[in-house]
Each structure stands twice: as C-alpha cells, then as structure tokens.
Enzyme design. Sequence first.
Site, PDB file in Angstrom:
ATOM      1  N   ASP A   3       1.022  -1.219  -0.022  1.00 32.00           N
ATOM      2  CA  ASP A   3      -0.177   0.127   0.030  1.00 32.00           C
ATOM      3  C   ASP A   3       0.796   0.779   0.330  1.00 32.00           C
ATOM      4  O   ASP A   3       2.068   1.489   0.431  1.00 32.00           O
ATOM      5  CB  ASP A   3      -1.067  -0.350   1.383  1.00 32.00           C
TER       6      ASP A   3
ATOM      7  N   ASP B 296       1.091   5.011   2.406  1.00 27.73           N
ATOM      8  CA  ASP B 296       0.193   5.214   3.528  1.00 27.73           C
ATOM      9  C   ASP B 296       0.953   6.838   3.420  1.00 27.73           C
ATOM     10  O   ASP B 296       2.379   7.049   3.101  1.00 27.73           O
ATOM     11  CB  ASP B 296       1.636   4.896   4.424  1.00 27.73           C
TER      12      ASP B 296
END
Length: 221
Positions: free
Chosen positions: A141, A143
């Site tokens: 992912d 962030d």
Amino acid sequence: MRPELLHWPRHGWVRLGEGWVGHLRSPLASAERAEVADWCAAGRPLVIARRRSEDGAGELRLGLAMPDKRRIGLHVRTEAVTGRLPPLPLAEAVDAAPAVWRPMLTDLARRAQELGTAAAVYGSLAWQQRTGLRYVRPESDIDLLFAPCGRRQLEGLLELLMAVGNDSPRLDGEILLPDGAAVAWRELAGRPARLLVKGATEVGLRDLASVLALFDREEAA
C-alpha cells in the site's frame, strides 16, 4: 500539543551521531544495537515514532524498519540526533516507486497541491526513497499523510482520495488534525459516530463532530 513535539513530528526522520549509544534511555539488545550501529554508519535515517506518556522532555522514540520487515525501536535523548528531515513529500518519493505507479502518484501529488494541502508519504515507499533499499512490493500500500487547513480543504481531499484510493496501489494513511493528532483518512471518510484518533502519546476515541469542529474553527480563524 506540547511545544517541543512540534519540532519532532511523527513520521519525520533523524540521523544519529556516532555517540548515540550513550544517549539511550531504554535498553537495547546487543544484536539490535549492532544493527542500528551499522545502519547509522551507512548514513541512513530512522523515523520518529509516537512518544509514550512516561517519556520526558528531550526524549525521542525512533523506529528502524528493515527491508525484511523486522522492526527495531529506540528510545534516545535528542542529543543523539545530528540531523533532521521532515516527513517525506510525495512528490520527492515518486521516482522511488515502481514505474507503473508513478503517473498516478504524480497526478495525486499535483491535485492535492491544487487543493492547498501537500501530500507526504510514510511507510515502505518512504523507506525505499530515504535509503535506496528495496521495501516496496507489488502488493504494498501507499501510506499518505495530509494536513488540510480548514473544512473545505478536508472535504476536497477526502473526495479526491475516495475517487482514486482503491485502485492499485491502494492508498492508506492519515489526516493530521489541527491539534496535532491524526486519524486514518478512510475512517474519517466513512463518517462513523466515533473515530480512532492517534495523539502524540496516546490513542483513543473521539466523536466525529468534535473532530470536524476542529477544521471548522481553523477555517473560521
């Protein structure tokens, strides 16, 4: 927020000097101490982590995330620090991302800037850019960190993130509140009655209305 915390923001970065061991405030296992020493000798930074309620003035909690996903935590006096860096702007991290991600991240950084709230990044992409080592994987992912000023910026930012945040890579991260605490942008976008808020030294629940009121007051100021 305590004034000294403004100078040591969570997700910021520091470099430690040669004598950092003498400034430890909590014990560190010998193997971990050796790894941190090698890391610092290579000129690599560590990230500023959340303080604990018992920490005194002039103390820092730092984190070292290794490429193999191991974590080492340090508790030191600020005298150990020889250099500081702010949270990493997303625009500076784009070149460290996989090539297929770069157009989306470049566009996101531009659109956030147009809203008046620059994007920063932490986590694997930030570590990869700061160190040159491999942290980002295909399933990683991104962030993100934002500090919108006022309710209109906040709403525009959440609208933008909801429009692009579920593609690949998935966008996670935090919104900084005007009082220095932080909340996950996905949770805030969901508008639950209560939000999990990360303060400088603690994590707790707050009413959604009280969180949004912080942005309303900032906009009215």
